[in-house]
Design an enzyme around this catalytic site. Sequence first.
Site, PDB file in Angstrom:
ATOM      1  N   ASP A   1     -59.244  13.268-100.312  1.00  9.76           N
ATOM      2  CA  ASP A   1     -60.237  12.659-101.215  1.00  9.76           C
ATOM      3  C   ASP A   1     -59.610  12.259-102.547  1.00  9.76           C
ATOM      4  O   ASP A   1     -59.888  11.182-103.085  1.00  9.76           O
ATOM      5  CB  ASP A   1     -61.374  13.655-101.498  1.00  9.76           C
TER       6      ASP A   1
ATOM      7  N   SER B   1     -67.726  12.652-104.577  1.00  6.24           N
ATOM      8  CA  SER B   1     -68.083  12.787-105.996  1.00  6.24           C
ATOM      9  C   SER B   1     -67.131  13.749-106.718  1.00  6.24           C
ATOM     10  O   SER B   1     -66.663  13.447-107.814  1.00  6.24           O
ATOM     11  CB  SER B   1     -69.523  13.290-106.131  1.00  6.24           C
TER      12      SER B   1
ATOM     13  N   ALA C   1     -64.053  14.637-106.005  1.00  4.42           N
ATOM     14  CA  ALA C   1     -62.706  14.083-106.167  1.00  4.42           C
ATOM     15  C   ALA C   1     -62.696  13.031-107.271  1.00  4.42           C
ATOM     16  O   ALA C   1     -61.808  13.007-108.124  1.00  4.42           O
ATOM     17  CB  ALA C   1     -62.227  13.463-104.851  1.00  4.42           C
TER      18      ALA C   1
ATOM     19  N   ALA D   1     -72.443  14.778-101.323  1.00  2.81           N
ATOM     20  CA  ALA D   1     -73.118  14.046-100.250  1.00  2.81           C
ATOM     21  C   ALA D   1     -72.134  13.333 -99.327  1.00  2.81           C
ATOM     22  O   ALA D   1     -72.529  12.525 -98.504  1.00  2.81           O
ATOM     23  CB  ALA D   1     -74.094  13.039-100.861  1.00  2.81           C
TER      24      ALA D   1
HETATM   25  C1  MEV Z   1     -64.626  16.670 -97.893  1.00  2.00           C
HETATM   26  O1  MEV Z   1     -64.938  15.411 -98.497  1.00  2.00           O
HETATM   27  C2  MEV Z   1     -63.597  16.478 -96.824  1.00  2.00           C
HETATM   28  C3  MEV Z   1     -63.107  17.737 -96.142  1.00  2.00           C
HETATM   29  O2  MEV Z   1     -62.168  17.341 -95.138  1.00  2.00           O
HETATM   30  C4  MEV Z   1     -62.453  18.694 -97.120  1.00  2.00           C
HETATM   31  C5  MEV Z   1     -61.124  18.149 -97.653  1.00  2.00           C
HETATM   32  O3  MEV Z   1     -60.441  17.346 -97.003  1.00  2.00           O
HETATM   33  O4  MEV Z   1     -60.726  18.592 -98.768  1.00  2.00           O
HETATM   34  C6  MEV Z   1     -64.247  18.466 -95.453  1.00  2.00           C
END
Ligand code: MEV
Length: 342
Positions: free
Chosen positions: A164, A119, A121, A115
């Site tokens: 993340d 989560s 990470a 979301a």
């Molecule tokens: C996902 O939370 C964030 C993105 O930039 C993917 C990433 O950085 O690994 C979309």
Amino acid sequence: MVTASAPGKVYLFGEHAVVYGEPAVPVAVERRARVTVEERDDDRVRVEAEDLSVEGLVVEYEGDLAGATEAATPERRAEAATRYVGEAIAQARDAADRPEAGLDVRVESDIPLGAGLGSSAAVSVATVAAGVRALGTDLDRPEVADRAYRVEHTVQSGGASRSDTFCSTMGGAVRVEGDDCTALSTPDLPFVVGFDGGGGDTGELVAGVRELRDRYEFAADTVHAIGDLVRRGVVALEAGDHGELGRLMDVDHGLLSALGVSARSLDAMVWAAREAGAHGAKLTGAGGGGCVVALDDSRATLRALELTPECEAAFRAPVAEEGVRIETESETEDGSTPEGEP
Ligand code: MEV
């Protein structure tokens, strides 16, 4: 038996563009994943997950995880979450040089899945930290962050940044640009989060942006524009300038929409927050559904989000100054307790 926890995050700026080497600023927030790992006396791995959108998910496997999740989990986001745990266990076994070690793993999380609140990470970071420690080894924080990044990189088929996982490991606000990851000092950031009850598939959304960027020069320019915006955002963050941070959040949301990763529900929540007087509002994370983050120190945005039909839950998200931490630990078989970070 070891329990580690790691926080989720919101993106102040820079998601998606960070995958292509532009800078990003994620900020850890007080919602945590908790992972408990205990060594078994065989070579099996048993993963039990609570609060991952499915009731009492249990996956047990020998060797590697591929195939096990397909049979066990009909719900795709839960399946993806289980893949992060499986890869994180593989990393922990590798770091401890115990590739055959059997482990019982229990995952609990108060971070909604997929979301935009980090989560996967948080689960990856906490699993690596608890896993290596349960196997009697220690990693320092940068090593935990690096192992957790490799987890995301594998599960997201190469479409992952260090953002993340570094943020969840270190806590607070961080700046990530390629392999260059630094902690920033965090002024007061009155975050309000709106959640539409759903979420997106990070791998698919990242692949969609990649396709757009490869096909159209203006999409590649949009990615660069996000990078420029983030550089300005870091200056505003250091100055504690909420007005400028909010303006840049609004622009970032527009650029992310242009890259095709917003959703009707996210736009509705962003506009509700803006009309309530928030400094700014944007989607957070991969998009496609999930959460928006707004900056507002009054109660107005929270109320407005609560009244927005597309919003299933709205809450304040205080900054988590502390990243990954060991919560509880019982003695290893030889009676010693490993020392050191995290
Ligand atoms: C996902 O939370 C964030 C993105 O930039 C993917 C990433 O950085 O690994 C979309």
